[in-house]
Scaffold this active site. Structure first.
Site, PDB file in Angstrom:
ATOM      1  N   ASN A 124      -2.889   6.022  -9.348  1.00 57.81           N
ATOM      2  CA  ASN A 124      -3.572   6.415  -8.112  1.00 57.81           C
ATOM      3  C   ASN A 124      -3.194   7.832  -7.687  1.00 57.81           C
ATOM      4  OD1 ASN A 124      -4.865   6.021  -5.376  1.00 57.81           O
ATOM      5  ND2 ASN A 124      -2.711   6.246  -4.737  1.00 57.81           N
ATOM      6  N   ASP A 184      -3.179  12.357  -4.174  1.00 63.39           N
ATOM      7  CA  ASP A 184      -4.118  11.270  -4.486  1.00 63.39           C
ATOM      8  C   ASP A 184      -5.204  11.717  -5.459  1.00 63.39           C
ATOM      9  OD1 ASP A 184      -4.555   8.454  -3.516  1.00 63.39           O
ATOM     10  OD2 ASP A 184      -6.585   9.267  -3.255  1.00 63.39           O
ATOM     11  N   ASP A 214      -0.569  -0.086 -10.357  1.00 66.33           N
ATOM     12  CA  ASP A 214       0.157   0.238  -9.130  1.00 66.33           C
ATOM     13  C   ASP A 214      -0.812   0.760  -8.062  1.00 66.33           C
ATOM     14  OD1 ASP A 214       2.783   0.891  -7.747  1.00 66.33           O
ATOM     15  OD2 ASP A 214       1.846   2.873  -7.767  1.00 66.33           O
ATOM     16  N   HIS A 218      -5.440   1.321  -3.260  1.00 66.04           N
ATOM     17  CA  HIS A 218      -5.702   2.706  -2.865  1.00 66.04           C
ATOM     18  C   HIS A 218      -6.717   3.396  -3.768  1.00 66.04           C
ATOM     19  CE1 HIS A 218      -2.668   2.268   0.202  1.00 66.04           C
ATOM     20  NE2 HIS A 218      -1.994   1.575  -0.711  1.00 66.04           N
ATOM     21  N   GLU A 240      -2.052  -4.474  -8.218  1.00 65.35           N
ATOM     22  CA  GLU A 240      -1.193  -4.601  -7.043  1.00 65.35           C
ATOM     23  C   GLU A 240      -2.028  -4.312  -5.803  1.00 65.35           C
ATOM     24  OE1 GLU A 240       2.361  -2.771  -4.402  1.00 65.35           O
ATOM     25  OE2 GLU A 240       0.828  -1.560  -5.386  1.00 65.35           O
TER      26      GLU A 240
HETATM   27  C1  ARE Z   1       8.946   8.026  -1.538  1.00 66.81           C
HETATM   28  C2  ARE Z   1       9.628   8.130  -0.188  1.00 66.81           C
HETATM   29  C3  ARE Z   1       8.643   8.577   0.876  1.00 66.81           C
HETATM   30  C4  ARE Z   1       7.988   9.883   0.460  1.00 66.81           C
HETATM   31  C5  ARE Z   1       7.335   9.699  -0.913  1.00 66.81           C
HETATM   32  C6  ARE Z   1       6.720  10.993  -1.437  1.00 66.81           C
HETATM   33  O1  ARE Z   1      10.171   6.864   0.155  1.00 66.81           O
HETATM   34  O2  ARE Z   1       9.349   8.789   2.100  1.00 66.81           O
HETATM   35  O3  ARE Z   1       6.981  10.251   1.389  1.00 66.81           O
HETATM   36  O4  ARE Z   1       8.322   9.252  -1.840  1.00 66.81           O
HETATM   37  O5  ARE Z   1       7.719  11.930  -1.691  1.00 66.81           O
HETATM   38  C7  ARE Z   1       7.621   3.608  -4.100  1.00 66.81           C
HETATM   39  C8  ARE Z   1       8.492   3.513  -2.846  1.00 66.81           C
HETATM   40  C9  ARE Z   1       8.140   4.593  -1.844  1.00 66.81           C
HETATM   41  C10 ARE Z   1       8.224   5.957  -2.512  1.00 66.81           C
HETATM   42  C11 ARE Z   1       7.178   5.943  -3.628  1.00 66.81           C
HETATM   43  C12 ARE Z   1       7.094   7.266  -4.381  1.00 66.81           C
HETATM   44  O6  ARE Z   1       8.287   2.238  -2.251  1.00 66.81           O
HETATM   45  O7  ARE Z   1       9.108   4.553  -0.781  1.00 66.81           O
HETATM   46  O8  ARE Z   1       7.956   6.974  -1.561  1.00 66.81           O
HETATM   47  O9  ARE Z   1       7.573   4.937  -4.594  1.00 66.81           O
HETATM   48  O10 ARE Z   1       8.326   7.619  -4.901  1.00 66.81           O
HETATM   49  C13 ARE Z   1       1.776   0.193   0.384  1.00 66.81           C
HETATM   50  C14 ARE Z   1       0.865   0.249  -0.838  1.00 66.81           C
HETATM   51  C15 ARE Z   1       1.504  -0.351  -2.087  1.00 66.81           C
HETATM   52  C16 ARE Z   1       2.913   0.222  -2.334  1.00 66.81           C
HETATM   53  C17 ARE Z   1       3.719   0.004  -1.060  1.00 66.81           C
HETATM   54  C18 ARE Z   1       5.138   0.588  -1.188  1.00 66.81           C
HETATM   55  O11 ARE Z   1      -0.366  -0.435  -0.556  1.00 66.81           O
HETATM   56  O12 ARE Z   1       0.683  -0.053  -3.188  1.00 66.81           O
HETATM   57  O13 ARE Z   1       3.079   0.663   0.054  1.00 66.81           O
HETATM   58  N1  ARE Z   1       3.535  -0.349  -3.521  1.00 66.81           N
HETATM   59  C19 ARE Z   1       3.536   0.379  -4.816  1.00 66.81           C
HETATM   60  C20 ARE Z   1       4.865   0.253  -5.550  1.00 66.81           C
HETATM   61  C21 ARE Z   1       5.934   1.013  -4.808  1.00 66.81           C
HETATM   62  C22 ARE Z   1       5.609   2.490  -4.876  1.00 66.81           C
HETATM   63  C23 ARE Z   1       4.177   2.774  -4.765  1.00 66.81           C
HETATM   64  C24 ARE Z   1       3.204   1.804  -4.721  1.00 66.81           C
HETATM   65  C25 ARE Z   1       3.755   4.181  -4.896  1.00 66.81           C
HETATM   66  O14 ARE Z   1       5.176  -1.101  -5.749  1.00 66.81           O
HETATM   67  O15 ARE Z   1       7.220   0.761  -5.314  1.00 66.81           O
HETATM   68  O16 ARE Z   1       6.296   3.184  -3.783  1.00 66.81           O
HETATM   69  O17 ARE Z   1       3.577   4.399  -6.300  1.00 66.81           O
HETATM   70  C26 ARE Z   1       1.241  -3.126   4.496  1.00 66.81           C
HETATM   71  C27 ARE Z   1       0.027  -2.872   3.601  1.00 66.81           C
HETATM   72  C28 ARE Z   1       0.453  -2.508   2.180  1.00 66.81           C
HETATM   73  C29 ARE Z   1       1.465  -1.377   2.191  1.00 66.81           C
HETATM   74  C30 ARE Z   1       2.663  -1.792   3.052  1.00 66.81           C
HETATM   75  C31 ARE Z   1       3.740  -0.721   3.114  1.00 66.81           C
HETATM   76  O18 ARE Z   1       1.857  -4.334   4.080  1.00 66.81           O
HETATM   77  O19 ARE Z   1      -0.794  -4.033   3.567  1.00 66.81           O
HETATM   78  O20 ARE Z   1      -0.688  -2.133   1.446  1.00 66.81           O
HETATM   79  O21 ARE Z   1       1.895  -1.142   0.858  1.00 66.81           O
HETATM   80  O22 ARE Z   1       2.197  -2.070   4.376  1.00 66.81           O
HETATM   81  O23 ARE Z   1       3.237   0.445   3.674  1.00 66.81           O
HETATM   82 CA    CA Z   2      -6.503   6.876  -3.888  1.00 74.21          CA
END
Ligand code: ARE
Ligand code: CA
Length: 491
Positions: A124, A184, A214, A218, A240
């Site tokens: 994404n 994005d 992942d 989004h 996911e």
């Molecule tokens: C990190 C830092 C941030 C910084 C960013 C960019 O923590 O402060 O801004 O880097 O520099 C993982 C971590 C994040 C991390 C990111 C990139 O969890 O903390 O950010 O890696 O390094 C949403 C999404 C869902 C996502 C979760 C975390 O919908 O897809 O957020 N999950 C996947 C993975 C994660 C990963 C990412 C995506 C990004 O499993 O491990 O992030 O690739 C409600 C909504 C959900 C939402 C949730 C949390 O429940 O329904 O959709 O999930 O709130 O916001």
């Molecule tokens: Ca997107």
């Protein structure tokens, strides 16, 4: 080996391993049905490729897992946090988890052990920082990745002050703004789609079976579908799409025509009941409201995000966590995904790294269950737990037998997979003895929670022996404990 050849070889090896399992089933009583083909997976979070290669042969294959989910394999930003894996810099397979050669050797080793490899695909977005140099030395800035993407390949949503998603009730924000500042990708663009597809096809060429998509929520479902259409038809897809409630614009159901989805509601219903010590709520039985259809669901007790967030049971809950995993593995809903990470107190802390930034590998020699205490960085090694292997065997013998309504008494709850197996769990602190009706044939059985896979050995039983008499099972279920018997494990 060319792609088709490798993939055929992997399929042939899988059926050889299944055949061996079926034969050992025949060594038991003549009436035993054969076990079904394994379907459960295990997520090996932040585990280096060389460690996964070892574990596939040592524990994961022998335990009866069908697939392993790896952390993202592409080049990422540098840093000590685990989440650097989720900020891609290029699609070079050179990361803190290992090199391209180590990745390929891991896939071969797992396929040879009858374990398919599913890769976490971060497609994404790219990085979330302004600029830097990636783990493999690639320089980049927020929306410029040399030889791969330029600014024109990214969404610039202009819907919020900082282009970040702030309102999950807006589909346009969720899918075209930045998730936590992560650049994005414009996944509606044909060139972006084909760049992503060539990354994924390269992994399939190495013998990978499929992908966790992942942050699928989004990307428009049409965008994900268009990318998946550029992959071979039999590619396994697990999107996911965190179920965020009725107020959210994007729902998991939109992605089920592409493949399976991770059903977050499952653990939300199950785990608090195990934690609270009372399991009786019909939420746990069919029909399950607000879940995708069983065939579309991958279910889990926790994952790397929820163990740092919403999960009410994690490795820290030891025995009760094990009970929740046993209930999931016994269930007839969804495809289970067991989770195996490392102990931590700081949510950001990555798995221990060496001075080159590579994660230091670990294996699970000698682990048979939850540890009494964990130090930060210890591998949890869920895949090596005796009870997990036992429940994978239970699951194989349960096959497609339906889950019958819950039984139990006092603090014990359980259910039968009709005439194939029965699981009883006791989430309270104190042992409790129950008598339940069962359709299992009368006779002696061997508990696979304490005895593990093939608990009945040499005419005896490595676990707790149990007797079904006149269609009744009387059992003393230990506090924060469980018993599980199935038709394939009779001394
Ligand atoms: C990190 C830092 C941030 C910084 C960013 C960019 O923590 O402060 O801004 O880097 O520099 C993982 C971590 C994040 C991390 C990111 C990139 O969890 O903390 O950010 O890696 O390094 C949403 C999404 C869902 C996502 C979760 C975390 O919908 O897809 O957020 N999950 C996947 C993975 C994660 C990963 C990412 C995506 C990004 O499993 O491990 O992030 O690739 C409600 C909504 C959900 C939402 C949730 C949390 O429940 O329904 O959709 O999930 O709130 O916001
Ligand atoms: Ca997107």
């Amino acid at each position: 080996m060319p792609r088709a050849g490798r993939r055929r070889a992997a399929a042939a090896l899988t059926s050889v391993v299944v055949g061996v399992v079926a034969l050992s089933g025949c060594a038991g009583p003549a009436a035993s049905p054969h076990p079904a083909q394994p379907d459960a997976g295990v997520q090996l979070f932040q585990r280096p490729w060389t460690s996964i290669a070892t574990e596939c042969a040592a524990t994961i294959g022998p335990a009866g897992f069908a697939w392993v989910l790896t952390s993202p394999p592409q080049e990422h930003i540098t840093g000590s946090q685990w989440w650097t894996s989720y900020q891609p810099v290029s699609y070079t397979l050179d990361s803190k988890l290992g090199t391209a050669d180590e990745f390929a050797a891991m896939v071969d080793a797992c396929n040879a052990a009858g374990v398919k490899v599913v890769v976490d695909a971060v497609i994404n977005h790219m990085a979330g920082i302004d600029d830097g140099t990636g783990f493999a030395g690639t320089p980049f800035s927020h929306d410029d990745y040399p030889g791969l993407y330029t600014a024109a390949d990214f969404h610039h949503c202009a819907l919020t002050a900082d282009d970040d998603i702030s309102d999950y009730s807006s589909r346009e924000q969720v899918q075209t703004c930045e998730l936590s500042n992560l650049a994005d990708l414009d996944t509606s663009s044909p060139t972006v789609r084909s760049t992503i597809a060539s990354y994924l096809n390269g992994l399939l060429d190495l013998g990978v079976t499929g992908f966790r998509i992942d942050a699928a929520k989004h990307m428009a479902a049409d965008d994900v579908a268009a990318i998946v259409e550029m992959l071979p038809k039999d590619t396994m897809i697990v999107s996911e799409t965190i179920r965020g409630g009725a107020a959210e614009a994007v729902q998991p159901e939109e992605y089920t025509s592409i493949g399976r989805v991770l059903e977050f509601q499952y653990a939300r219903d199950l785990s608090p009941q195990v934690e609270g010590g009372v399991l009786s709520d019909p939420l746990l039985e069919d029909p399950r409201p607000s879940h995708v259809a069983s065939k579309d669901a991958v279910v889990f007790i926790d994952n790397h995000d929820t163990e740092r967030g919403e999960a009410s049971l994690t490795y820290r809950d030891r025995g009760r966590y094990l009970l929740a995993n046993a209930l999931m593995l016994a269930d007839d809903y969804g495809t289970p995904l067991v989770y195996s990470g490392y102990a931590f107190t700081d949510n950001d802390a990555g798995a221990p790294q060496d001075d080159t930034g590579h994660v230091i590998g670990w294996t699970c020699d000698g682990v048979t269950g939850p540890h009494d205490a964990y130090d930060d960085g210890d591998g949890v090694c869920t895949e090596a737990w005796t009870a997990v292997a036992g429940m994978l065997e239970f699951r194989a013998y349960a096959g497609d037998a339906p889950r019958l309504p819950g039984v139990g008494d006092g603090t014990v709850y359980g259910f039968e997979r009709e005439a194939r197996g029965i699981l009883l769990v006791n989430p309270s602190n104190d042992a409790d003895t129950v008598t339940v009706r069962t359709g299992l044939p009368d006779g002696e059985y061997c508990d696979v929670i304490s005895g593990g896979r093939a608990a009945a050995v040499d005419g005896g039983c490595r676990g707790t022996a149990l007797i079904v008499d006149h269609g009744e099972l009387t059992a003393a279920v230990p506090g924060i404990g469980a018993l599980a018997i199935h038709v394939g494990d009779r001394p």
